[in-house]
Write a protein that holds these residues in place. Structure first.
Motif, PDB file in Angstrom:
ATOM      1  N   ALA A 324       0.859  -1.332   0.113  1.00  0.00           N
ATOM      2  CA  ALA A 324       0.129   0.062  -0.160  1.00  0.00           C
ATOM      3  C   ALA A 324       0.926   1.269   0.105  1.00  0.00           C
ATOM      4  O   ALA A 324       0.494   2.188  -0.726  1.00  0.00           O
ATOM      5  CB  ALA A 324      -1.018   0.047   1.333  1.00  0.00           C
ATOM      6  N   LEU A 325       1.902   1.296   0.691  1.00  0.00           N
ATOM      7  CA  LEU A 325       2.806   2.456   0.844  1.00  0.00           C
ATOM      8  C   LEU A 325       4.009   2.382   0.685  1.00  0.00           C
ATOM      9  O   LEU A 325       4.829   3.236   0.098  1.00  0.00           O
ATOM     10  CB  LEU A 325       2.605   2.951   2.550  1.00  0.00           C
ATOM     11  CG  LEU A 325       1.170   3.190   2.929  1.00  0.00           C
ATOM     12  CD1 LEU A 325       1.365   3.360   4.670  1.00  0.00           C
ATOM     13  CD2 LEU A 325       0.644   4.407   2.219  1.00  0.00           C
ATOM     14  N   GLY A 326       4.716   1.170   1.141  1.00  0.00           N
ATOM     15  CA  GLY A 326       6.174   1.042   0.924  1.00  0.00           C
ATOM     16  C   GLY A 326       7.022   1.809   1.746  1.00  0.00           C
ATOM     17  O   GLY A 326       8.309   2.054   1.178  1.00  0.00           O
ATOM     18  N   ALA A 327       6.581   2.275   2.727  1.00  0.00           N
ATOM     19  CA  ALA A 327       7.453   2.987   3.737  1.00  0.00           C
ATOM     20  C   ALA A 327       7.100   3.009   5.200  1.00  0.00           C
ATOM     21  O   ALA A 327       5.887   2.323   5.429  1.00  0.00           O
ATOM     22  CB  ALA A 327       7.332   4.669   3.506  1.00  0.00           C
ATOM     23  N   ARG A 328       7.835   3.365   6.152  1.00  0.00           N
ATOM     24  CA  ARG A 328       7.364   3.434   7.610  1.00  0.00           C
ATOM     25  C   ARG A 328       5.998   4.292   7.723  1.00  0.00           C
ATOM     26  O   ARG A 328       5.870   5.421   7.110  1.00  0.00           O
ATOM     27  CB  ARG A 328       8.405   3.865   8.347  1.00  0.00           C
ATOM     28  CG  ARG A 328       9.523   3.153   8.571  1.00  0.00           C
ATOM     29  CD  ARG A 328       9.351   1.906   8.868  1.00  0.00           C
ATOM     30  NE  ARG A 328       8.738   1.913  10.172  1.00  0.00           N
ATOM     31  CZ  ARG A 328       9.479   1.646  11.294  1.00  0.00           C
ATOM     32  NH1 ARG A 328      10.709   1.732  11.419  1.00  0.00           N
ATOM     33  NH2 ARG A 328       8.704   1.569  12.491  1.00  0.00           N
ATOM     34  N   ASP A 329       5.117   3.602   8.848  1.00  0.00           N
ATOM     35  CA  ASP A 329       4.066   4.532   8.766  1.00  0.00           C
ATOM     36  C   ASP A 329       3.574   4.235  10.533  1.00  0.00           C
ATOM     37  O   ASP A 329       3.432   3.233  10.465  1.00  0.00           O
ATOM     38  CB  ASP A 329       2.799   3.993   7.859  1.00  0.00           C
ATOM     39  CG  ASP A 329       1.424   4.671   8.087  1.00  0.00           C
ATOM     40  OD1 ASP A 329       1.071   4.892   9.231  1.00  0.00           O
ATOM     41  OD2 ASP A 329       0.928   5.207   6.989  1.00  0.00           O
ATOM     42  N   LYS A 330       3.378   5.084  11.014  1.00  0.00           N
ATOM     43  CA  LYS A 330       3.284   4.837  12.296  1.00  0.00           C
ATOM     44  C   LYS A 330       1.856   4.338  12.807  1.00  0.00           C
ATOM     45  O   LYS A 330       1.684   3.541  13.529  1.00  0.00           O
ATOM     46  CB  LYS A 330       3.460   6.314  13.287  1.00  0.00           C
ATOM     47  CG  LYS A 330       4.756   6.830  13.274  1.00  0.00           C
ATOM     48  CD  LYS A 330       4.845   8.053  14.227  1.00  0.00           C
ATOM     49  CE  LYS A 330       6.036   8.770  14.474  1.00  0.00           C
ATOM     50  NZ  LYS A 330       6.154  10.170  14.882  1.00  0.00           N
ATOM     51  N   GLY A 331       0.828   4.551  11.877  1.00  0.00           N
ATOM     52  CA  GLY A 331      -0.340   3.877  11.775  1.00  0.00           C
ATOM     53  C   GLY A 331      -0.226   2.475  12.126  1.00  0.00           C
ATOM     54  O   GLY A 331      -0.977   1.738  12.692  1.00  0.00           O
ATOM     55  N   TRP A 332       0.541   1.882  11.157  1.00  0.00           N
ATOM     56  CA  TRP A 332       0.817   0.332  11.155  1.00  0.00           C
ATOM     57  C   TRP A 332       1.519  -0.204  12.401  1.00  0.00           C
ATOM     58  O   TRP A 332       1.163  -1.269  12.656  1.00  0.00           O
ATOM     59  CB  TRP A 332       1.716   0.176   9.912  1.00  0.00           C
ATOM     60  CG  TRP A 332       0.623  -0.114   8.816  1.00  0.00           C
ATOM     61  CD1 TRP A 332       0.484   0.914   7.735  1.00  0.00           C
ATOM     62  CD2 TRP A 332      -0.424  -1.123   8.331  1.00  0.00           C
ATOM     63  NE1 TRP A 332      -0.262   0.438   6.595  1.00  0.00           N
ATOM     64  CE2 TRP A 332      -0.867  -0.740   7.133  1.00  0.00           C
ATOM     65  CE3 TRP A 332      -0.502  -2.390   8.977  1.00  0.00           C
ATOM     66  CZ2 TRP A 332      -1.656  -1.634   6.473  1.00  0.00           C
ATOM     67  CZ3 TRP A 332      -1.435  -3.214   8.378  1.00  0.00           C
ATOM     68  CH2 TRP A 332      -2.191  -2.745   7.057  1.00  0.00           C
ATOM     69  N   ASP A 333       2.288   0.515  12.807  1.00  0.00           N
ATOM     70  CA  ASP A 333       3.108   0.389  14.149  1.00  0.00           C
ATOM     71  C   ASP A 333       2.277   0.049  15.237  1.00  0.00           C
ATOM     72  O   ASP A 333       2.218  -0.898  15.989  1.00  0.00           O
ATOM     73  CB  ASP A 333       4.407   1.260  14.582  1.00  0.00           C
ATOM     74  CG  ASP A 333       5.213   1.380  13.357  1.00  0.00           C
ATOM     75  OD1 ASP A 333       5.638   0.092  12.798  1.00  0.00           O
ATOM     76  OD2 ASP A 333       6.091   2.317  13.308  1.00  0.00           O
ATOM     77  N   VAL A 334       1.138   1.083  15.336  1.00  0.00           N
ATOM     78  CA  VAL A 334       0.193   1.174  16.345  1.00  0.00           C
ATOM     79  C   VAL A 334      -0.692  -0.059  16.049  1.00  0.00           C
ATOM     80  O   VAL A 334      -0.974  -0.731  17.273  1.00  0.00           O
ATOM     81  CB  VAL A 334      -0.390   2.692  16.290  1.00  0.00           C
ATOM     82  CG1 VAL A 334      -1.914   2.285  17.419  1.00  0.00           C
ATOM     83  CG2 VAL A 334       0.299   3.624  16.749  1.00  0.00           C
TER      84      VAL A 334
END
Length: 403
Positions: A324-334
């Motif tokens: 979907a994004l190919g990068a770090r995303d804090k939403g996915w970490d949460v």
């Protein structure tokens, strides 16, 4: 690279080695142990070579009170066990005949001849009990220069064992730097058909190790350029793997394999002869259900936790994020933190509960439990056993009245 003098002093415990040298004084450390001593990193396996025939090695070690196992006599290998630690000891060999997969070997007393049949210069060195390093093909310099080269002619080494084409890239990723050896790449590109004769299991083992090694994208890109990657996995997508790495996903082989081959994953497990558990994992990645995302409610997360194991869900979250994004995303970490913090949901009704309700084992009992589980899932896996029973009693009464 460390100074090649005083290598034996770098071993944390050489008691077992000294016991073997007392019985086999001409034996030498070989292969990865010598390479790692030179690099100044911990040595985990101490493998030795000797000019003694394997049958003689067995007799000598047994007479010396050492436990010894004939682990590979046909290939000249026995395993000595001292204080629980294994030491592989292999008789010096030369290849009499090779077919790209297997070799017919004969024993030799010539150390240089044995070294000449090894794959890479950095693996062809040996170290004797006097701490003398023997280097017949420039392995010391290659190790210092971060260069991986075949011993002798690259093409000949690959003709002897085609798996060395994959091993070259695995070793180059770990020990090389910069552009891989041009002679090796050219030789590999001209011998791709030899890969077809290899077992799928051997190919899978090397490929999975490449995928979890360093410089994986760079390595796969060169493999693609020489035609090897397409020969192994025709529909590869290095860019998708790069997106997964950008998310800082775990270094898991199957996770990276799926990202690389997501466009043609369905037959991948069979083609590589992966285990049933590994194939099932790939199938779960490919089916991609239930759909995951940071906006999922706690009820949705509980339902997902019930339907799939936590490790699979976490892996799938990395893949979904990468695609979907190919990068770090804090939403996915949460999202992953929430997923891990939720207790594992367990459906509170059992077959005994069904018996207590007057149902006999069979289709009726199965339907009763299934109905209860469907309602429990719809409610976000929150109702306890009492609530589930109350729901089933109520629905049963309603069904009777409607009849």
């Amino acid at each position: 690279m460390s100074d090649p003098s005083g290598l034996l002093s770098r071993l944390k415990d050489r008691r077992g080695l000294d016991e073997l040298w007392a019985l086999l004084p001409e034996a030498r450390l070989v292969g990865g142990s010598v390479r790692d001593l030179l690099r100044g990193v911990p040595v985990h396996d101490l493998d030795l070579a000797t000019s003694d025939a394997p049958e003689d090695v067995l007799k000598i070690l047994k007479a010396g009170g050492v436990k010894v196992i004939p682990t590979g006599l046909a290939h000249g290998t026995v395993t000595a066990v001292i204080r629980g630690e294994p030491y592989e000891i292999t008789t010096l060999r030369r290849d009499e005949e090779t077919d790209g997969r297997h070799a017919v070997v004969a024993w030799t007393t010539d150390w240089a001849e044995d070294a000449a049949r090894r794959d890479f210069t950095i693996n062809a060195m040996s170290l004797d009990r006097h701490d003398v390093l023997h280097d017949y093909f420039g392995g010391i310099q290659d190790l210092a220069d971060h260069r991986v080269r075949f011993v002798g002619e690259a093409g000949r080494r690959i003709d002897e064992d085609a798996l060395r084409a994959l091993r070259f890239f695995r070793f180059d990723a770990r020990y090389g730097h910069g552009e891989p050896d041009a002679e090796a790449c050219h030789a590999i590109s001209k011998r791709l058909e030899l890969i077809d004769a290899l077992s799928a299991e051997r190919i899978a083992s090397e490929l999975l190790r490449i995928l979890t090694g360093p410089r994986v994208v760079e390595t796969l890109s060169v493999m693609k350029d020489v035609g090897l990657l397409a020969h192994l996995v025709p529909a590869s997508d290095v860019h998708a793997l790069r997106r997964l790495l950008a998310c800082q996903a775990p270094e898991e082989a199957l996770l990276r394999l799926f990202a690389l081959c997501h466009a043609d994953w369905s037959g991948l497990g069979e083609r590589l002869k992966l285990s049933n558990a590994e194939r099932d994992r790939l199938r779960q990645f490919g089916d991609n259900t239930p759909t995951l995302g940071p906006a999922m409610s706690d009820d949705d997360l509980r339902r997902a936790r019930f339907q799939q194991s936590l490790p699979v869900l976490l892996d799938r979250s990395w893949l979904t994020q990468a695609f979907a994004l190919g990068a770090r995303d804090k939403g996915w970490d949460v999202f992953r933190e929430r997923l891990q913090q939720l207790p594992q949901p367990v459906f509170p009704l059992t077959g005994q509960d069904a018996k207590d309700a007057g149902l006999l084992p069979g289709p009726a009992m199965g339907a009763w439990l299934k109905a209860g589980q469907s309602w429990w899932l719809k409610e976000g896996c929150r109702p306890d056993g009492k609530a589930c029973l109350a729901y089933l009693v109520k629905t049963s009464e309603m069904a009777r009245k409607s009849d």
